[in-house]
Write a protein that holds these residues in place. Structure first.
Motif, PDB file in Angstrom:
ATOM      1  N   ILE A   1      -7.344  23.781 -59.210  1.00 44.91           N
ATOM      2  CA  ILE A   1      -7.985  22.853 -58.261  1.00 44.91           C
ATOM      3  C   ILE A   1      -7.249  22.823 -56.928  1.00 44.91           C
ATOM      4  O   ILE A   1      -7.878  22.574 -55.888  1.00 44.91           O
ATOM      5  CB  ILE A   1      -8.142  21.436 -58.845  1.00 44.91           C
ATOM      6  N   GLY A   2      -5.946  23.086 -56.925  1.00 47.74           N
ATOM      7  CA  GLY A   2      -5.252  23.195 -55.654  1.00 47.74           C
ATOM      8  C   GLY A   2      -5.752  24.404 -54.876  1.00 47.74           C
ATOM      9  O   GLY A   2      -6.100  24.310 -53.694  1.00 47.74           O
ATOM     10  N   GLN A   3      -5.796  25.534 -55.540  1.00 49.12           N
ATOM     11  CA  GLN A   3      -6.283  26.757 -54.926  1.00 49.12           C
ATOM     12  C   GLN A   3      -7.703  26.575 -54.394  1.00 49.12           C
ATOM     13  O   GLN A   3      -8.018  26.985 -53.261  1.00 49.12           O
ATOM     14  CB  GLN A   3      -6.249  27.875 -55.973  1.00 49.12           C
ATOM     15  N   ALA A   4      -8.568  25.955 -55.182  1.00 54.10           N
ATOM     16  CA  ALA A   4      -9.955  25.743 -54.763  1.00 54.10           C
ATOM     17  C   ALA A   4     -10.027  24.863 -53.525  1.00 54.10           C
ATOM     18  O   ALA A   4     -10.799  25.126 -52.589  1.00 54.10           O
ATOM     19  CB  ALA A   4     -10.753  25.117 -55.903  1.00 54.10           C
ATOM     20  N   ALA A   5      -9.229  23.807 -53.501  1.00 54.66           N
ATOM     21  CA  ALA A   5      -9.265  22.884 -52.363  1.00 54.66           C
ATOM     22  C   ALA A   5      -8.790  23.559 -51.085  1.00 54.66           C
ATOM     23  O   ALA A   5      -9.399  23.395 -50.015  1.00 54.66           O
ATOM     24  CB  ALA A   5      -8.400  21.659 -52.664  1.00 54.66           C
ATOM     25  N   PHE A   6      -7.714  24.329 -51.167  1.00 54.81           N
ATOM     26  CA  PHE A   6      -7.201  25.008 -49.976  1.00 54.81           C
ATOM     27  C   PHE A   6      -8.229  26.005 -49.439  1.00 54.81           C
ATOM     28  O   PHE A   6      -8.463  26.073 -48.228  1.00 54.81           O
ATOM     29  CB  PHE A   6      -5.899  25.749 -50.284  1.00 54.81           C
ATOM     30  N   HIS A   7      -8.818  26.773 -50.334  1.00 54.83           N
ATOM     31  CA  HIS A   7      -9.815  27.754 -49.901  1.00 54.83           C
ATOM     32  C   HIS A   7     -11.021  27.074 -49.262  1.00 54.83           C
ATOM     33  O   HIS A   7     -11.506  27.521 -48.214  1.00 54.83           O
ATOM     34  CB  HIS A   7     -10.262  28.613 -51.091  1.00 54.83           C
TER      35      HIS A   7
END
Length: 221
Positions: free
Chosen positions: A95-101
């Motif tokens: 979810i961190g990766q998704a949010a940054f992208h």
């Protein structure tokens, strides 16, 4: 499409809240939510994250058996992402990766508002590793523990709102990434008057997962 959210910590109520947010964000998906009962009650820093990985990996055979098409790791630290991605039968996203992208794809410079200071180095390392250091102004610790955030007392909401206001005033950003899975259900309340676009990783993953699965299928031919 069957999308599985794995909560790396052992707090079932957090899993339930994550699933509720994901289903509301992507009502056309079949969203499952599983809890890592072998994990710590909350993941606060690298030691907790390391303690959660083995339990997450134990869930992967069941995910294959239930024809899961994408796995989302529902901890903002993206706990176990490399290990799970290497072992899983399907695409995996944190979810961190998704949010940054998603924040970057929407053209925003952002700050992250997270929980305790112990989480800041982990998040900063992830931001840099994913290539978003130029998009992220600052990772802000609210001083709130994960389970405090999930409980969502009025004082907690006020503290988070204050940190968002400070990000808007001081960081030169147009968006804030909510740096804890426990903040996902709070996003509608926190967005009121923040002056920023709020990006929640649980919802972001629900939006990005179908494209990720479709791309994986196309590349396999």
């Amino acid at each position: 499409m069957r999308l599985l959210y794995i909560n790396p910590n052992s707090t079932v109520s957090m899993t339930e809240a994550v699933v509720e947010v994901a289903r509301a964000s992507a009502p056309g998906l079949d969203v499952l939510g599983w809890t890592n009962h072998d994990g710590p009650p909350a993941i606060q820093g690298p030691e907790d994250g390391a303690a959660a990985v083995a339990g997450i990996l134990k869930l992967l055979p069941k995910a294959r058996a239930e024809a899961v098409e994408c796995i989302v790791l529902a901890c903002f630290d993206d706990t176990g992402l490399a290990e799970v991605r290497a072992a899983a039968h399907c695409p995996v996203i944190g979810i961190g990766q998704a949010a940054f992208h998603l924040a970057a794809l929407l053209g925003h410079r952002f700050s992250v508002v997270t929980t305790l200071p112990v989480s800041v180095p982990v998040i900063e390392e992830n931001v840099a590793a994913y290539g978003f250091a130029g998009h992220c102004a600052r990772v802000r610790a609210s001083g709130l523990a994960v389970l405090e955030v999930e409980a969502a007392a009025p004082a907690t909401l006020a503290r988070l709102a204050g940190e968002l206001a400070a990000a808007a005033a001081e960081d030169g950003v147009t968006a804030a990434v909510l740096g804890c899975a426990g903040m996902a259900a709070l996003a509608p309340r926190l967005s009121q008057g923040s002056g920023l676009m709020l990006v929640d990783g649980v919802a972001a993953a629900a939006h990005l997962a179908p494209g990720l699965v479709g791309a994986a299928r196309a590349m396999r031919g």
